[in-house]
Structures are given as C-alpha cells and as structure tokens.
Scaffold this motif. Structure first.
Motif, short mmCIF file in Angstrom:
data_model
loop_
_atom_site.label_atom_id
_atom_site.label_comp_id
_atom_site.label_asym_id
_atom_site.label_seq_id
_atom_site.Cartn_x
_atom_site.Cartn_y
_atom_site.Cartn_z
N GLY A 66 39.04 33.91 1.65
CA GLY A 66 40.21 33.90 2.53
C GLY A 66 41.34 34.95 2.33
N ARG A 67 41.71 35.08 0.88
CA ARG A 67 43.02 35.60 1.10
C ARG A 67 43.43 37.20 0.28
NH1 ARG A 67 47.26 33.18 -2.00
NH2 ARG A 67 45.65 32.59 -3.68
N PHE A 68 42.47 37.70 -1.04
CA PHE A 68 42.22 38.42 -1.48
C PHE A 68 40.48 39.24 -0.92
CE2 PHE A 68 44.65 36.98 -5.76
CZ PHE A 68 45.28 36.50 -4.52
N THR A 69 40.60 40.30 -1.07
CA THR A 69 39.24 41.14 -0.87
C THR A 69 39.27 41.84 -2.22
OG1 THR A 69 39.44 40.54 1.37
CG2 THR A 69 38.65 42.35 1.06
N ILE A 70 38.37 42.22 -1.97
CA ILE A 70 37.46 43.16 -3.11
C ILE A 70 36.52 44.48 -2.50
CG2 ILE A 70 35.68 42.06 -3.92
CD1 ILE A 70 36.25 42.55 -6.91
N SER A 71 36.92 45.36 -3.33
CA SER A 71 36.32 46.76 -2.02
C SER A 71 36.19 47.70 -4.03
CB SER A 71 37.09 47.26 -0.99
OG SER A 71 38.06 47.65 -1.58
N THR A 72 35.05 48.42 -3.40
CA THR A 72 34.88 49.38 -4.51
C THR A 72 35.20 51.02 -3.47
OG1 THR A 72 32.67 49.67 -4.05
CG2 THR A 72 33.85 48.10 -6.00
N ASP A 73 35.31 52.45 -4.14
CA ASP A 73 35.03 53.60 -3.62
C ASP A 73 34.74 54.48 -4.51
OD1 ASP A 73 35.48 56.52 -3.15
OD2 ASP A 73 38.11 55.81 -2.19
N ASN A 74 33.62 54.25 -4.72
CA ASN A 74 32.45 54.82 -5.07
C ASN A 74 32.90 56.57 -5.34
OD1 ASN A 74 31.28 52.76 -5.38
ND2 ASN A 74 29.11 53.48 -4.11
N ALA A 75 33.25 57.03 -5.07
CA ALA A 75 33.56 59.20 -5.23
C ALA A 75 34.96 58.24 -5.97
CB ALA A 75 34.09 59.03 -3.30
N LYS A 76 35.68 57.31 -5.95
CA LYS A 76 36.53 57.77 -7.06
C LYS A 76 36.45 56.87 -8.34
CE LYS A 76 40.51 58.59 -3.77
NZ LYS A 76 41.85 57.90 -3.28
N ASN A 77 35.47 56.17 -8.62
CA ASN A 77 34.89 55.17 -9.88
C ASN A 77 36.16 53.99 -9.98
OD1 ASN A 77 32.66 56.47 -9.99
ND2 ASN A 77 33.97 57.21 -11.88
N THR A 78 36.67 53.43 -8.33
CA THR A 78 37.72 52.41 -8.38
C THR A 78 37.23 50.87 -7.52
OG1 THR A 78 39.08 54.35 -8.54
CG2 THR A 78 40.35 52.86 -7.94
N VAL A 79 37.86 49.83 -8.61
CA VAL A 79 38.53 49.30 -7.46
C VAL A 79 39.19 48.57 -7.26
CG1 VAL A 79 36.76 46.38 -7.56
CG2 VAL A 79 35.65 48.78 -8.87
N TYR A 80 39.28 47.64 -6.30
CA TYR A 80 40.47 47.35 -5.29
C TYR A 80 40.74 45.79 -5.27
CZ TYR A 80 41.05 52.35 -4.16
OH TYR A 80 40.97 53.88 -4.94
N LEU A 81 41.49 44.95 -5.60
CA LEU A 81 42.02 44.32 -5.62
C LEU A 81 42.90 43.95 -4.44
CD1 LEU A 81 40.69 41.02 -5.63
CD2 LEU A 81 42.87 40.71 -7.45
#
Length: 124
Positions: A66-81
């Motif tokens: 509910g506070r953190f969200t994880i996501s990906t950007d496959n074009a950049k091979n990057t994972v975000y928090l």
C-alpha cells in the motif's frame, strides 16, 4: 553472470518519497523474479517486494504493502521501487536481487544475483 546496479537511495523526511532503480546487465527469462530486500542495522535481511519481468506477478511484504510499488522497464532492463509514505522504520540498506525462478525462491532470498545496495534513511 548478471550484474545488478542500484541507485536512488538517499535521505528523506518521514512521509516523503523515493524511487530506487536496479539496472540489470541482461534480462533472461521473463518469468524470473526481480526485486528488493532490505537490511537495517542489527536486523536480519528482509524481503520487500518482487516482480517478474513481464510484470504480471508481484508480491509485497505486509510492512510496505500500500505504500511501495514495484515495476519494470523491459526496454531498460531496470526494476524500480517507488516508495511513498516513508517511515523511520524503512531506514535500511536496500538490495536489488534477481534471477530466482519463482516468487517462493525469491522470497526466501535464494536469488543468484545481488547488487551492492543503496542506503535509504528516513528522518523523523
């Protein structure tokens, strides 16, 4: 050997936001799990969040849901928090991890690849 490089840590006041990034040197199987762990001083390393590269399988610890969200950007091979509503108890060294074949193995800390960590400090 996949290299993981984290960035985005820093000092923020309670209630603030930060976004961590984890750049992977390669992206193999879209089913493999990537994500984040953290370790506070004098505490055990703990699971924070995990996601597969295709983004259709994610899981969060109860302490950040509910506070953190994880996501990906496959074009950049990057994972975000994306971290919102930060609390002093979120202060820790945050590690990116990846390559686990299932969320279960990832949650248990059995990923083959780990980054060096990025420090997040939340002041009260």
């Amino acid at each position: 050997q996949v290299q993981l490089v984290e960035s985005g840590g820093g000092l923020v006041q309670a209630g603030g936001s930060l976004t961590l990034s984890c750049a992977a040197s390669e992206r193999s199987d879209s089913r493999y799990i990537m994500g984040w762990f953290r370790q506070a001083p004098r505490k055990e390393r703990e699971f924070v969040a995990g996601i597969n590269w295709s983004g259709d399988n994610s899981y969060y610890s109860d302490s950040v849901k509910g506070r953190f969200t994880i996501s990906t950007d496959n074009a950049k091979n990057t994972v975000y928090l994306h971290m919102n509503g930060l609390k002093p108890e979120d202060t820790a060294l945050y590690y990116c991890a990846g390559g686990a074949p299932t969320m279960y193995y990832f949650y248990k800390g059995q990923s083959p690849y780990w980054g060096q960590g990025t420090q997040v400090t939340v002041s009260s």
